[in-house]
Write a protein that holds these residues in place. Structure first.
Motif, PDB file in Angstrom:
ATOM      1  N   VAL A   7      -8.707  -3.848  -0.219  1.00 43.32           N
ATOM      2  CA  VAL A   7      -8.472  -2.579  -0.148  1.00 43.32           C
ATOM      3  C   VAL A   7      -7.325  -2.069  -0.931  1.00 43.32           C
ATOM      4  N   SER A  50       0.975  -1.069  -0.181  1.00 46.18           N
ATOM      5  CA  SER A  50      -0.058   0.021  -0.079  1.00 46.18           C
ATOM      6  C   SER A  50       0.654   1.277  -0.113  1.00 46.18           C
ATOM      7  N   ARG A 107      -8.241  -2.144  -4.512  1.00 47.57           N
ATOM      8  CA  ARG A 107      -9.051  -0.819  -4.979  1.00 47.57           C
ATOM      9  C   ARG A 107      -7.959   0.212  -5.275  1.00 47.57           C
ATOM     10  N   ASN A 108      -7.155   0.391  -4.377  1.00 47.47           N
ATOM     11  CA  ASN A 108      -6.077   1.407  -4.722  1.00 47.47           C
ATOM     12  C   ASN A 108      -5.125   1.075  -5.963  1.00 47.47           C
ATOM     13  N   LYS A 164      -9.625  -8.854   3.824  1.00 45.87           N
ATOM     14  CA  LYS A 164     -10.102  -7.104   3.586  1.00 45.87           C
ATOM     15  C   LYS A 164      -9.332  -6.226   3.110  1.00 45.87           C
ATOM     16  N   ASP A 165      -7.899  -6.327   3.862  1.00 46.46           N
ATOM     17  CA  ASP A 165      -6.891  -5.402   3.560  1.00 46.46           C
ATOM     18  C   ASP A 165      -6.644  -5.683   2.099  1.00 46.46           C
ATOM     19  N   SER A 183     -13.913  -0.040  -6.760  1.00 44.07           N
ATOM     20  CA  SER A 183     -12.955   1.127  -7.211  1.00 44.07           C
ATOM     21  C   SER A 183     -13.442   1.500  -8.404  1.00 44.07           C
TER      22      SER A 183
END
Length: 1014
Positions: free
Chosen positions: A424, A360, A427-428, A420-421, A473
């Motif tokens: 995320v 991330s 999506r980023n 979950k992470d 996203s």
């Protein structure tokens, strides 16, 4: 063997062979010895000659505890003796031993570890003020060989664990001691210790690699706070890399060297200096090692080194602004990232390293770059591959997940949380590089389509999950118009039948993904047949797995909701495909099987979907009547047959028949959700007539099965639905329904009944006055019969299921009374049949408005009083509408609720809900003044404020504020007045006296008044 040794051996008995009384005596004897003044000398003596490890452990444990607990009270001579004896043992000093002596350093590992704790205790109290050369004095003795070196390592490890490491919680005093010890070591002995480490590793790497690994393990603990130049130099770094890269040494030693390099890499320092250090390490020489046996210790340690190195480079790049330095960090990242991606996909990751956090952070560095460079595009693809690998289920759990059994459910829950992470992160990535992301997912799906088999279930599930997560996203507009590759991906998804579609997880994620992209289908009508096929064939509602079938029913209902207007041409086809499902749902065998495991997705959603389709005005009246009749008629006939059978047998019937009726009610209820009140009452009353006949039949269930709670609940739910659907035309059916529902007075049943009445009041307002006047006395009688007159018990054991049900009933009752008063139905309270319950209702409302723990309920009760004042305190021909009510409000409600209850310190002005309640209380005073004028004001000041010892000037200000028009100013002043009165009184004792005097603690004794309705 002396008595102490015997006692210690007895206390350490693990086999239960010792008499309990004897063991108790032994424990007592040991404790008495521990409390003697010369216990330290006793322990030192026994350590020198006792061969029993139990005795040695007890003596070392006692030394450790006594020194910690009594150090300040020990004499200097005794301290000196203990210090010299302990250090002599640590130094393996032969002068204190004879041929019969026992040496602690020759003992097992747990004895040496306990001895290391004793050494740390000496450091805690005596270094450097008393024993300043402890570490320096230790070093010459390392030449005595492995036994002393091993002890020195254990000592340093224990010092780190017990005192220095921040991985464990420490008191402020311990933190201060740790700083003192580290500062002194840096000044006195750290360079010498580092030199000793280097010499030992250099000389013993071949002869004693295990010892060298222990030395390196100790060393890596200290790198974080010693001068990095002592380690990161031309001597130590080449030695460490040589140990890592040469194949001869054992993996333990090579792994220990790798972790030391990681400690160097992780050292906190200036970002620019750190980056230069990282570049100097030439980390690329270890890249090839991670391709070895992934289960080996070396591979896991090198993997940790590479990921740690990459994280540090990335962190440095974020802290530096210089383009030259940033270029260096980019170069280092480009060099190491391929190996890091390989590690993430193929190696067991170190628990301290967060894959998602690192990736991330890296992705966030790309947000300002447009377009991405070629290498970054490659890295994005590798990141997506890491995500795909990470989200894959373990094939070992395949069968358990497909059922699912207990193990499967636990693994599924774990993976849901774990993913979950990662989603995320996906999506980023999708926002930074949408084209690359969509192409990756397209390739993953294509690969799944081409090579799909029962052997790669997990890869197919992962590919579909990625496509599903991608939708988060994307904007709704992007999905609707099919931006990017979506125009290819959605048709590919809809037209694919995976060989592993029978797998539960694959089927579920496939249907979820189709549902997510249904907005695209709305704009592309050619896709509609494919969507319908996906839900109506064996991939969806007709799937062999019941969980999938149920979920498919729910998702299909959502799809129908979103695009029902476009589905009108397909209604006939849909109904034909669902005919067997509809029949099965209400069959006896299916009903009993389903009911045992029913939940929110109970299969009834398929009827809701059908109702949404056939309930549209776009469907012709004739067809609509035909469709609805074909569904309702057989269902109602089934109910009638079951009810007749139950009446003939004069019994409540077997479970299967009750379950069958439940299923039918659920189906009809769900079906009715597609029909609007306007359609069934105005434009197409024939549809309304069908539902009325159905309601009449289902109400008979309450007569035949009056005590079957599940059936009562289902029928009640259907009545709720018919109130919304049939509108006022439901009135002829209410007397029968309410009579049957009101027959039961258990708290749970009363709660459900009151909720239904609240719905009727909110929908029809004063139209239900006659009904309420009939049923209110019955409601009041039943409620007051079961609810406690005062508060619920607060002692232990008071939170039983029965109490919780009563509390819920009380809460629902207050809502009911509030709904009545706010919908112009307060006249029901003073109707002839209800007159006898007015006094207890007022008592209950007053007590609650003053004392209830639930602030929101107190607020509701104050609002009820405000409404009653407005409704009942308008004089007609000079007479009161409710005689005695005005006096009750002025003399009881005003002083108790508006003054004494807020004077209690439990009335917390810092709480938001309490402030809202306070605003209602202030508002009630304004209403009382408007209605009663000086009658209220004089009594409130003379009997309320003066008894609360309010100064005359403040009472006058209160009157002025109340007579003014600024409600905010009144509220602010009254709050300051209450706070001042609290401060000048003698706490809760004074308040308790006042409350007793004026009845707040027993409001029932003062609030009775005669009632005569006018």
């Amino acid at each position: 063997m002396d008595d102490l040794e015997k006692a210690i051996l007895i206390t350490f008995d693990e086999y239960g062979t010792v008499d309990p009384i004897l063991k108790s005596q032994a424990v007592s004897f040991c404790q008495q010895t521990r409390e003697t003044t010369n216990v330290l000398r006793i322990c030192i003596e026994h350590l020198s000659y006792s061969k029993f490890v139990q005795v040695q452990f007890w003596c070392l444990q006692t030394l450790h505890e006594v020194l910690r607990q009594r150090y300040s009270s020990i004499s200097p001579e005794e301290k000196s003796f203990i210090r010299n004896a302990i250090l002599a043992m640590a130094y393996y000093d032969g002068s204190i031993y004879n041929e019969n002596s026992v040496r602690v350093l020759d003992g097992p590992a747990f004895i040496k570890n306990k001895f290391a704790q004793v050494l740390v205790t000496l450091v805690y109290y005596e270094y450097p003020s008393i024993c300043s050369s402890m570490f320096i004095d230790f070093l010459p003795h390392l030449s005595k060989g492995a036994v002393v070196i091993d002890m020195f390592c254990r000592f340093l490890n224990a010092l780190d664990d017990e005192l220095i490491s921040l991985d464990y919680p420490h008191s402020p005093e311990e933190l201060a001691v740790a700083c003192r010890v580290k500062d002194s070591m840096r000044q006195q002995c750290v360079p010498q210790i580092v030199r000793a480490w280097y010499d030992i590793v250099s000389l013993s790497r071949n002869s004693d690699p295990e010892l060298c690994a222990s030395v390196l393990d100790s060393m890596r603990r200290y790198i974080s706070w010693i001068d990095i130049g002592l380690i990161a130099n031309d001597a130590f770094v080449p030695l460490l890399f040589e140990l890592i890269l040469v194949e001869g040494p054992p993996e333990q030693l090579r792994g220990a060297a790798a972790i030391c390099i990681l400690a160097i890499v992780s050292k906190r320092m200036d970002a620019k200096s750190k980056l230069l250090l990282l570049r100097s390490l030439q980390i690329s020489r270890v890249f090839g090692l991670v391709t070895g046996d992934r289960d080996s210790e070396l591979v896991s340690k090198v993997a940790a080194l590479l990921t740690g190195y990459a994280a540090e480079v990335l962190e440095c790049s974020k802290r530096l602004d210089s383009e030259e330095i940033k270029g260096m960090s980019t170069e280092l990242l480009d060099e190491i990232l391929p190996s890091v991606f390989y590690v993430m996909q193929n190696c067991e990751m170190d628990a301290a390293f967060s894959v998602v956090q690192f990736l991330s952070s890296y992705v966030s560095t790309m947000k300002s770059l447009s377009p991405l460079k070629e290498k970054q595009v490659i890295h994005v693809g590798q990141i997506l591959e890491v995500i795909r690998v990470q989200i894959c289920y373990d094939p070992d759990y395949r069968d358990s997940l497909d059922l699912p059994d207990k193990i499967g459910r636990e693994e599924e829950d774990r993976m849901v949380e774990f993913r979950k992470d990662l989603f995320v992160l996906l999506r980023n990535v999708g926002r930074v590089a949408p084209d690359v992301t969509q192409m990756f997912i397209k390739n993953s799906l294509s690969s799944a389509v081409v090579s799909s088999s029962e052997r790669n279930v997990e890869e197919v599930e992962a590919a579909l999950s990625l496509f599903y997560a991608l939708g988060e996203s994307m904007s709704e507009e992007g999905i609707r118009t099919g931006s990017g590759l979506l125009r290819e991906l959605v048709p590919m998804l809809l037209s694919t039948k995976f060989p592993c579609h029978s797998n539960r997880l694959v089927a579920l994620v496939y249907l979820e993904t189709v549902t997510r992209y249904v907005k695209f289908v709305q704009e592309n009508a050619e896709c509609i047949p494919f969507v319908l096929a996906a839900f109506l064939d064996e991939r969806g509602i007709h799937h062999s797995n019941l969980n999938v079938s149920r979920r498919a029913s729910y998702l299909f209902m959502r799809v129908v909701k979103m695009m029902k207007a476009k589905l009108v041409p397909f209604i006939e086809t849909i109904l034909q495909r669902l005919q067997d499902t509809v029949t099965q749902f209400t069959s006896l065998d299916f009903a009993s099987r389903e009911l045992k495991s029913s939940g929110s997705e109970d299969g009834s959603h398929i009827f809701e979907a059908i109702g949404l389709l056939i309930g549209m005005e776009e469907v012709s009246p004739d067809k609509q009547s035909e469709y609805l009749s074909s569904l309702l008629t057989p269902l109602c006939q089934q109910v009638e047959v079951l009810l007749l059978d139950a009446k003939r047998q004069n019994q409540e019937g077997p479970f299967t028949k009750i379950a069958n009726i439940q299923q039918i009610i659920m189906a009809i209820n769900a079906l009715s959700k597609g029909f609007s009140e306007r359609l069934v009452t105005a434009s197409r009353p024939a549809i309304g007539d069908m539902f009325k006949r159905t309601l009449d039949i289902l109400l008979e269930i309450l007569v035949v099965f009056p005590k079957i709670e599940p059936l009562r609940n289902k029928v009640t739910s259907f009545i709720h639905r018919m109130v919304d659907t049939l509108g006022s035309s439901v009135f002829p059916y209410l007397p029968k329904a309410l009579e049957q529902l009101l027959a039961e007075s258990e708290p749970k049943e009363m709660v459900a009944f009151l909720v239904l009445i609240n719905q009727l009041i909110c929908k029809f307002n004063t139209m239900v006055r006659e009904i309420l006047e009939e049923i209110f006395p019955i409601i009041a009688s039943k409620v007051f019969h079961v609810l406690p007159r005062y508060a619920f018990p607060s002692e232990p054991g008071g939170n039983t299921e029965e109490i919780r049900e009563l509390q819920e009933l009380q809460k629902t009752l207050y809502i009911f009374l509030h709904v009545m008063t706010t919908h112009d139905l307060s006249s029901v309270f003073i109707a002839p049949k209800s007159r006898g319950y007015l006094d207890p209702i007022m008592q209950l409302l007053l007590y609650t408005s003053c004392n209830h723990k639930d602030i929101l309920l107190r607020k509701s009760c104050v609002q009820i009083f405000i409404r009653l004042i407005k409704d009942w305190c308008t004089r007609s021909n000079g007479e009161e509408k409710v005689p005695g009510f005005q006096n009750f409000i002025i003399e009881t409600f005003a002083t108790n609720c508006c003054l004494y209850s807020v004077l209690d310190k439990s009335f917390e002005f810092h709480d938001a809900n309490t402030l809202i309640l306070f605003g209602e209380i202030v508002g009630s005073q304004k209403i009382m003044y408007e209605k009663f004028g000086d009658d209220f004001l004089i009594h409130f000041v003379s009997k309320g404020l003066q008894n609360a010892q309010c100064p005359q000037d403040l009472a006058e200000q209160y009157c002025q504020k109340l007579q003014g028009s600024d409600i905010k100013a009144l509220k602010s002043f009254y709050q300051s007045l209450i706070e001042r009165l609290r401060c000048q009184q003698n706490g809760s004792f004074w308040l308790h006296t006042i409350l007793n005097a004026y009845g707040v603690l027993n409001v029932y004794s003062i609030c009775g008044f005669s009632v005569t309705a006018r």
